[in-house]
Motif scaffolding. Structure first.
Motif, PDB file in Angstrom:
ATOM      1  N   UNK A  89      39.564  43.176  43.054  1.00 43.45           N
ATOM      2  CA  UNK A  89      40.325  44.042  43.287  1.00 43.45           C
ATOM      3  C   UNK A  89      41.278  42.225  43.951  1.00 43.45           C
ATOM      4  N   UNK A  90      42.795  42.510  42.535  1.00 46.45           N
ATOM      5  CA  UNK A  90      43.552  41.987  43.499  1.00 46.45           C
ATOM      6  C   UNK A  90      44.816  42.109  44.309  1.00 46.45           C
ATOM      7  N   UNK A 131      30.938  43.026  31.151  1.00 49.32           N
ATOM      8  CA  UNK A 131      31.956  43.811  31.253  1.00 49.32           C
ATOM      9  C   UNK A 131      32.430  43.671  32.894  1.00 49.32           C
ATOM     10  N   UNK A 132      33.917  44.080  32.999  1.00 50.13           N
ATOM     11  CA  UNK A 132      34.925  43.817  34.329  1.00 50.13           C
ATOM     12  C   UNK A 132      35.787  44.647  33.514  1.00 50.13           C
ATOM     13  N   UNK A 133      36.098  45.289  35.418  1.00 51.11           N
ATOM     14  CA  UNK A 133      37.142  46.146  35.642  1.00 51.11           C
ATOM     15  C   UNK A 133      37.734  45.231  37.050  1.00 51.11           C
ATOM     16  N   UNK A 134      38.743  45.100  36.485  1.00 51.75           N
ATOM     17  CA  UNK A 134      39.862  44.192  37.474  1.00 51.75           C
ATOM     18  C   UNK A 134      41.004  45.224  38.284  1.00 51.75           C
ATOM     19  N   UNK A 135      41.079  45.142  38.700  1.00 50.83           N
ATOM     20  CA  UNK A 135      41.839  46.437  40.002  1.00 50.83           C
ATOM     21  C   UNK A 135      42.986  44.587  40.397  1.00 50.83           C
ATOM     22  N   UNK A 136      44.621  45.416  39.716  1.00 49.83           N
ATOM     23  CA  UNK A 136      45.692  45.108  39.725  1.00 49.83           C
ATOM     24  C   UNK A 136      46.823  45.454  39.961  1.00 49.83           C
ATOM     25  N   UNK A 137      47.756  44.690  40.746  1.00 44.49           N
ATOM     26  CA  UNK A 137      49.289  45.276  40.228  1.00 44.49           C
ATOM     27  C   UNK A 137      49.756  45.105  38.156  1.00 44.49           C
ATOM     28  N   UNK A 181      38.071  41.157  23.999  1.00 45.29           N
ATOM     29  CA  UNK A 181      37.137  38.971  24.179  1.00 45.29           C
ATOM     30  C   UNK A 181      36.804  38.504  25.740  1.00 45.29           C
ATOM     31  N   UNK A 182      37.552  39.166  26.852  1.00 43.96           N
ATOM     32  CA  UNK A 182      36.284  38.694  27.973  1.00 43.96           C
ATOM     33  C   UNK A 182      36.023  40.526  28.374  1.00 43.96           C
ATOM     34  N   UNK A 183      36.120  41.222  28.055  1.00 37.33           N
ATOM     35  CA  UNK A 183      35.511  42.514  28.129  1.00 37.33           C
ATOM     36  C   UNK A 183      36.258  43.199  28.883  1.00 37.33           C
ATOM     37  N   UNK A 184      37.436  42.738  29.196  1.00 37.71           N
ATOM     38  CA  UNK A 184      37.779  43.269  31.009  1.00 37.71           C
ATOM     39  C   UNK A 184      38.844  45.054  30.639  1.00 37.71           C
ATOM     40  N   UNK A 185      38.403  45.553  31.421  1.00 37.26           N
ATOM     41  CA  UNK A 185      39.158  47.005  31.489  1.00 37.26           C
ATOM     42  C   UNK A 185      40.166  46.542  32.725  1.00 37.26           C
ATOM     43  N   UNK A 186      41.009  46.571  32.583  1.00 39.21           N
ATOM     44  CA  UNK A 186      42.680  46.872  33.445  1.00 39.21           C
ATOM     45  C   UNK A 186      42.533  47.898  34.269  1.00 39.21           C
ATOM     46  N   UNK A 187      42.960  47.865  35.707  1.00 40.80           N
ATOM     47  CA  UNK A 187      43.222  48.905  35.895  1.00 40.80           C
ATOM     48  C   UNK A 187      44.773  48.920  37.087  1.00 40.80           C
ATOM     49  N   UNK A 188      45.888  49.551  36.669  1.00 40.84           N
ATOM     50  CA  UNK A 188      46.674  49.149  38.044  1.00 40.84           C
ATOM     51  C   UNK A 188      47.031  49.552  38.861  1.00 40.84           C
ATOM     52  N   UNK A 189      47.467  48.987  39.559  1.00 40.60           N
ATOM     53  CA  UNK A 189      47.882  49.588  41.904  1.00 40.60           C
ATOM     54  C   UNK A 189      49.485  49.899  41.302  1.00 40.60           C
ATOM     55  N   UNK A 190      49.613  51.000  41.989  1.00 43.98           N
ATOM     56  CA  UNK A 190      48.282  52.449  42.295  1.00 43.98           C
ATOM     57  C   UNK A 190      48.351  53.350  42.180  1.00 43.98           C
ATOM     58  N   UNK A 238      33.178  40.219  49.878  1.00 42.33           N
ATOM     59  CA  UNK A 238      32.875  39.086  49.936  1.00 42.33           C
ATOM     60  C   UNK A 238      35.066  38.909  50.026  1.00 42.33           C
ATOM     61  N   UNK A 239      34.904  37.252  50.096  1.00 45.91           N
ATOM     62  CA  UNK A 239      36.042  36.407  50.463  1.00 45.91           C
ATOM     63  C   UNK A 239      36.800  36.453  48.830  1.00 45.91           C
ATOM     64  N   UNK A 240      36.286  36.717  48.644  1.00 37.56           N
ATOM     65  CA  UNK A 240      36.803  36.746  47.074  1.00 37.56           C
ATOM     66  C   UNK A 240      37.625  38.163  46.454  1.00 37.56           C
ATOM     67  N   UNK A 241      37.684  37.795  45.375  1.00 38.25           N
ATOM     68  CA  UNK A 241      38.801  39.256  44.638  1.00 38.25           C
ATOM     69  C   UNK A 241      37.729  40.163  43.577  1.00 38.25           C
TER      70      UNK A 241
END
Length: 504
Positions: A441-442, A472-478, A489-498, A426-429
């Protein structure tokens, strides 16, 4: 415990920890079959490939089979099998360390080897896996005719077996199906309606007071266990057998009592260490299989017959289990695993990963009928994905390698989460949705920020820009600037880069 020492052995013992993690990059042009297959064929140095697999498969491989170069002072087209002894040991040691880490707790690892290195090999295997993790030295009769070129003809190789937990392996390993020879032992001379049967001894070595009773045969003869023996079962269990006519006293009714065992109740036979060529094939058979697949002008002198690998997988795995071969050679292990309904990972360094392994697996998917196909009732189907080793993920300081762009890192993140290749970029995150979970992926300004690091922080503004997904959403970012209540509320699991990138 004794350890083996050789030239530069200390260096070899440190090698696995110094190998960098590399990305696995899928090649759709060389992949084949169904797109959701988890089967992998990897081209690249197997030491680096094993390290690349570690983030995804550590502790998950049910069965590992490897057929490493034997160090036999011979030269083969596809392998350098003439390594000086210490180099051979240094080559094998770090690979064995990583294979150990990939092996599941109830898994087993099988090594084909010959007399040239087996005893040295046993010592380093004892060191790496633990002497108490040794299961067996299986002897494979690889020739059916005499070998007359040596002082004593070479007729066998070995298949060494180790595991993570011997007790657990014994509980979970499979019995082998009865062959025609075993089935022929069952007869039905009395036309028993329960079918064919054979009698097995009721005697056991040793002395247990409650297993030393007298048995009276139908014709009156009395039987007690001979010195040094007792009955296998206590009196009450014997009486149950008598009640259902499961004790045999010979043709005259006076013989030593034996238990009747019916063919319909036979679950199989316990594997043993003698593997004769009639059961698992021989080198002539493997040569014919290779010739049929690739032509007689192709040299795979050390290829193993499909029936040999079938024996390993029959004992060690069940359908759906994961099999790994990091010295794939002509592709036999992957081909057999595919036909037997196992998932597999095959690693091969040479160009014949492209010219031979991939075409062989393509033929399997198309329903190729050589080897074990007829016995396994193989009709074709399935698929595999072809991978090559890409850039290292981290630099020496532990930062994401600046050469790693969004596309390969996105593929790495997606694969680490789903164990499937990212086929459409995809051309999006939003990388995609798998099992109702969306993965984002951010990274590297994918959201259009002119700053290379822009858009890598999850803020309320960035959240509004993300492709919508209910669930459910898993989002990678800094970094995440969202409050915990918003993430929930947004059902987000945030994962840190790196830090949360699975590669360390």
């Amino acid at each position: 415990m004794p350890t083996l020492h050789w030239l530069k052995d200390e260096e070899a013992r440190k090698t696995s920890s110094q190998i960098p993690y590399r990305l696995l990059e899928a090649d759709p042009k060389l992949s084949y079959g169904v797109s959701d297959s988890e089967n992998m064929l990897i081209q690249g140095d197997n030491l680096e490939a094993l390290k690349a697999l570690m983030p995804y498969y550590a502790g998950q491989v049910k069965c590992i089979y490897i057929d490493p170069p034997y160090n036999t002072q011979s030269a083969f087209e596809h392998y350098d099998d003439n390594l000086e002894h210490s180099i051979w040991l240094s080559t094998m040691y770090p690979r064995l360390e990583m294979l150990r880490e990939l092996l599941a707790q109830d898994g087993s690892i099988w090594f084909s080897i010959d007399d040239n290195e087996i005893h040295y090999f046993r010592v380093i295997l004892d060191e790496i896996f633990g002497r108490d993790k040794f299961v067996a030295t299986n002897v494979w009769q690889k020739r059916y005719s005499r070998e007359n070129r040596e002082a004593i003809g070479d007729a066998h190789d070995y298949v060494l077996t180790y595991c993570k937990d011997v007790k657990l392996f014994k509980e979970t390993r499979n019995l082998l199906p009865l062959g025609e020879k075993q089935k022929s032992q069952y007869k039905n001379p009395n036309n028993d309606p329960r079918g064919s049967w054979q009698s097995v001894s009721l005697l056991a070595q040793g002395y247990r007071p409650n297993q030393m009773y007298e048995i009276v045969a139908p014709n009156g003869k009395k039987h007690i266990p001979p010195p040094g023996n007792c009955w296998k079962i206590i009196k009450s269990e014997y009486d149950k057998l008598i009640a259902v006519n499961r004790v045999y006293f010979g043709k005259d009714g006076n013989g030593v009592p034996r238990r009747i065992h019916f063919l319909k109740d036979a679950e199989g036979v316990v594997p043993w260490t003698w593997w004769n060529h009639e059961e698992v094939g021989h080198t002539g058979e493997s040569k014919n299989e290779v010739n049929e697949l690739f032509g007689s002008n192709v040299s795979f002198e050390t290829a193993k017959p499909e029936r040999l690998i079938q024996r390993v997988l029959q004992i060690a795995t069940n359908p759906g289990d994961l099999v790994l071969d990091s010295f794939l050679g002509s592709g036999t292990t992957a081909a057999v695993a595919h036909k037997m309904g196992r998932r597999y990972i095959g690693v091969e360094m040479g160009e014949h990963a492209v010219t031979h392994c991939a075409p062989r697996l393509k033929k399997v998917i198309e329903g190729e009928q050589g080897g074990i196909s007829k016995e396994a009732n193989w009709q074709g189907g399935g698929g595999f994905h072809f991978y090559r080793l890409g850039e290292t993920i981290f630099d020496e300081q532990g930062h994401i390698n600046e050469k790693v762009k969004f596309k390969p890192l996105a593929a790495h993140v997606w694969f680490s989460e789903t164990h499937t290749p990212l086929l459409q970029m995809s051309k999006t995150s939003l990388l995609g949705i798998h099992n109702e979970t969306a993965y984002y992926l951010l990274y590297n300004g994918i959201l259009g920020d002119t700053d290379p690091k822009g858009g890598n922080v999850l803020t309320p503004k960035i959240l509004r820009q993300l492709s919508k997904h209910k669930g459910k959403k898993i989002i990678y970012g800094e970094m995440s600037m969202l409050e915990e209540s918003v993430l929930q509320k947004e059902e987000i699991t945030f994962k840190h880069i790196p830090y949360d990138i699975k590669a360390r």
